[in-house]
Design a protein around this motif. Structure first.
Motif, PDB file in Angstrom:
ATOM      1  N   ASP A  14       8.117   7.302  -1.708  1.00  0.00           N
ATOM      2  CA  ASP A  14       6.866   6.888  -1.081  1.00  0.00           C
ATOM      3  C   ASP A  14       7.016   5.447  -0.611  1.00  0.00           C
ATOM      4  OD1 ASP A  14       4.221   6.182  -0.440  1.00  0.00           O
ATOM      5  OD2 ASP A  14       3.405   7.486  -1.985  1.00  0.00           O
ATOM      6  N   CYS A  54       0.089   7.684   3.959  1.00  0.00           N
ATOM      7  CA  CYS A  54       0.566   8.712   3.025  1.00  0.00           C
ATOM      8  C   CYS A  54       0.139  10.129   3.385  1.00  0.00           C
ATOM      9  CB  CYS A  54       0.097   8.378   1.610  1.00  0.00           C
ATOM     10  SG  CYS A  54       0.759   6.839   0.956  1.00  0.00           S
ATOM     11  N   THR A 198       6.321   8.417  -6.419  1.00  0.00           N
ATOM     12  CA  THR A 198       5.392   7.464  -5.813  1.00  0.00           C
ATOM     13  C   THR A 198       5.997   6.077  -5.623  1.00  0.00           C
ATOM     14  OG1 THR A 198       3.098   6.651  -5.884  1.00  0.00           O
ATOM     15  CG2 THR A 198       4.322   6.681  -7.962  1.00  0.00           C
ATOM     16  N   HIS A 201       6.404   2.510  -3.551  1.00  0.00           N
ATOM     17  CA  HIS A 201       5.052   2.111  -3.133  1.00  0.00           C
ATOM     18  C   HIS A 201       4.535   0.969  -4.010  1.00  0.00           C
ATOM     19  CE1 HIS A 201       0.725   2.504  -2.407  1.00  0.00           C
ATOM     20  NE2 HIS A 201       0.962   3.381  -1.446  1.00  0.00           N
ATOM     21  N   SER A 294      11.322   9.780   2.965  1.00  0.00           N
ATOM     22  CA  SER A 294      10.132   9.083   2.469  1.00  0.00           C
ATOM     23  C   SER A 294       8.981   9.400   3.393  1.00  0.00           C
ATOM     24  CB  SER A 294      10.386   7.571   2.435  1.00  0.00           C
ATOM     25  OG  SER A 294       9.232   6.871   2.003  1.00  0.00           O
ATOM     26  N   ASP A 295       7.753   9.212   2.914  1.00  0.00           N
ATOM     27  CA  ASP A 295       6.617   9.570   3.776  1.00  0.00           C
ATOM     28  C   ASP A 295       6.411   8.581   4.917  1.00  0.00           C
ATOM     29  OD1 ASP A 295       5.750   7.583   2.029  1.00  0.00           O
ATOM     30  OD2 ASP A 295       3.865   8.577   1.512  1.00  0.00           O
TER      31      ASP A 295
END
Length: 512
Positions: A14, A54, A198, A201, A294-295
């Motif tokens: 993320d 996201c 996550t 991030h 990754s997003d």
């Protein structure tokens, strides 16, 4: 012909920018597991998310459709149940589809084609984080501010560490369970497992072990930190939403944030390594395609911007590495591609051939020609941003050397990303680029009705704000995913003969 029905393992981070990965030329971060995959796989050097935020990014990644096509406007937008995802397509082809970790699903459907979901999400599934374009001046109190930067440094535990440790554990356990079930002849279907962390991030906080992997003097500062006056209008709005100039970080705080971010990348690499170790120990590695992505990216203070929400390269570029054992030569692909391309790619890789017909339209193309090194493979990425910090839709087209960013509220931006990778020179107003700008604007007018799209976004925001206010009165029914575990079927239980139980659980099986 591609290999038929190979397993698929997607390792997703993320907010991990490729510009901070050694596989993409960064010389500070330590990522041996991702490096090994990159050395043996196909690295896409110019991959983009469909939206630098996201939830919209993830919904497009899953569906192969632009955010506006599925109402995925922001981090509190419902992902409609009827939207088909690669989990639906692969499941229809006989795949076992499994999700562990973050996917930021909003709404009552928390599976979207996945047969199993091993963890809850780290973010809420309701509409409470809906932006408000009707009242841009009122900054949402729940959104990013600069505390992540100002308070950056080592830690012992965080919410994110608790979550990602669980994601890694459950993914490893599921891979071992799959191997044992196959060994027992119970379920021999190919699988698609998504493990979605996550990190890295923000907040920028990481255990001392990973902080100490980097020396303070090795942490580079941003190449450019634009003044507020020099920033473009969208960047000014982002700086307001994130309170960047209200609470400006010191140089040391900036260095600390980048230091912790690098540590978080090494933590991500270690989690990926643990999952890959389980894949290998379970005897599944030789027949499993592994994809790393990754997003969206992370600005890390470049241009005075943090986090994402922008179509500058730091915000919208993503790592994309595909390792398919015995299928493709190790290579780097320079053509621009997109998360929108992953659905048709996964279906073609999983099924061994392109799907002859699709029950829905897609906005992406298969990457298999790129994986094969075919020269006619496409070179295009398209994106939309429809959330916080915007007051009208922002759209992006990347084709060849050029990136064009357009929104009805601001002047156009045109960059030659090849010649000017830091995007310091906006070419949009230069006479020698007038024809190119006109062509891009004509294409945008043909693709989008931006005035109508803005109205759709605002109407959706108003409905969701009212919905959240109404449904948080009285008894509240949560949409958050609750993982289900049947304890009666775990570990030592007396309804199964002891020798049988131990034999079922042991991998590999003991032969006599």
């Amino acid at each position: 012909m591609l290999k038929h029905k190979q397993n698929i393992l997607i390792l997703m981070a993320d907010q991990m920018t490729p510009f901070a990965l050694s596989a993409y030329g960064h010389h500070v971060t330590k990522t041996p597991n991702m490096d090994a995959l990159a050395a043996r796989g196909v690295v896409f050097d110019s991959a983009y998310c469909a939206s630098p935020l996201c939830a919209p990014s993830r919904f497009s990644f899953l569906s192969g459709k632009l955010p506006s096509a599925i109402g995925a406007y922001d981090n509190a937008a419902e992902f409609p149940s009827q939207t088909l995802t690669f989990a639906h397509y692969l499941r229809a082809e006989g795949y076992r589809t499994i999700l562990s970790g973050k996917m930021h699903f909003c709404g009552p459907d928390q599976l979207h084609g996945f047969e199993e979901r091993l963890t809850t999400d780290i973010y809420p599934a309701d509409f409470g984080w809906t932006p408000n374009w009707d009242d841009f001046e009122t900054r949402p109190s729940w959104y990013h501010n600069m505390s992540s930067v100002i308070d950056a440094g080592p830690c012992v535990r965080t919410n994110q560490l608790d979550f990602d440790d669980e994601v890694t554990y459950t993914t490893r356990q599921k891979l071992f369970d799959i191997a044992r079930e196959r060994q027992a002849g119970k379920d021999e279907r190919p699988f698609c497992v998504v493990a979605s962390l996550t990190h890295p991030h923000d907040p920028y906080a990481i255990p001392q072990k990973y902080w100490d992997m980097y020396r303070d003097e090795d942490i580079q500062m941003p190449a450019y930190r634009d003044t507020l006056e020099a920033a473009d209008p969208h960047s000014k709005r982002l700086r307001y939403v994130c309170e960047t100039d209200k609470t400006p970080p010191t140089d040391q705080q900036i260095r600390n944030a980048r230091h912790a971010y690098y540590g978080a990348i090494s933590y991500v690499d270690a989690q990926f390594g643990a999952i890959l170790e389980a894949l290998d120990q379970a005897g599944l590695a030789g027949d499993t395609i592994v994809i790393v992505t990754s997003d969206h990216g992370e600005m890390l203070g470049e241009r005075g911007l943090w986090y994402k929400m922008t179509f500058f390269e730091g915000g919208c570029r993503v790592p994309l590495i595909v390792h398919a054992p015995g299928q493709f030569e190790a290579a780097h692909v320079s053509a621009s591609v997109s998360h929108l391309d992953l659905l048709p790619t996964l279906v073609e890789l999983g099924c061994g051939q392109p799907r002859p017909a699709w029950p829905d339209t897609l906005d992406g193309w298969s990457l298999v020609p790129h994986l094969r090194g075919e020269p006619q493979a496409h070179d295009e990425a398209i994106g939309e941003y429809l959330a916080e910090g915007a007051i009208a839709p922002v759209v992006m087209l990347r084709r060849g050397d050029f990136k064009f960013i357009h929104t009805p509220s601001d002047p156009d931006q045109l960059f030659n990303v090849t010649a000017d990778p830091l995007e310091r020179t906006n070419l949009a107003a230069l006479p020698e680029h007038a024809a190119r700008v006109a062509a891009f604007r004509e294409e945008i007018a043909a693709r989008w009705d931006l005035d109508a799209l803005r109205e759709e976004v605002v109407q959706s925001q108003r409905r969701r704000q009212f919905h959240f206010e109404a449904t948080t009165q009285g008894v509240i029914e949560s949409w958050d995913w609750q993982p289900s575990v049947d304890a009666s079927q775990r570990y030592m239980r007396n309804h199964i003969d002891l020798d049988t139980l131990e034999a079922m659980a042991r991998f590999p099986a003991v032969t006599r």
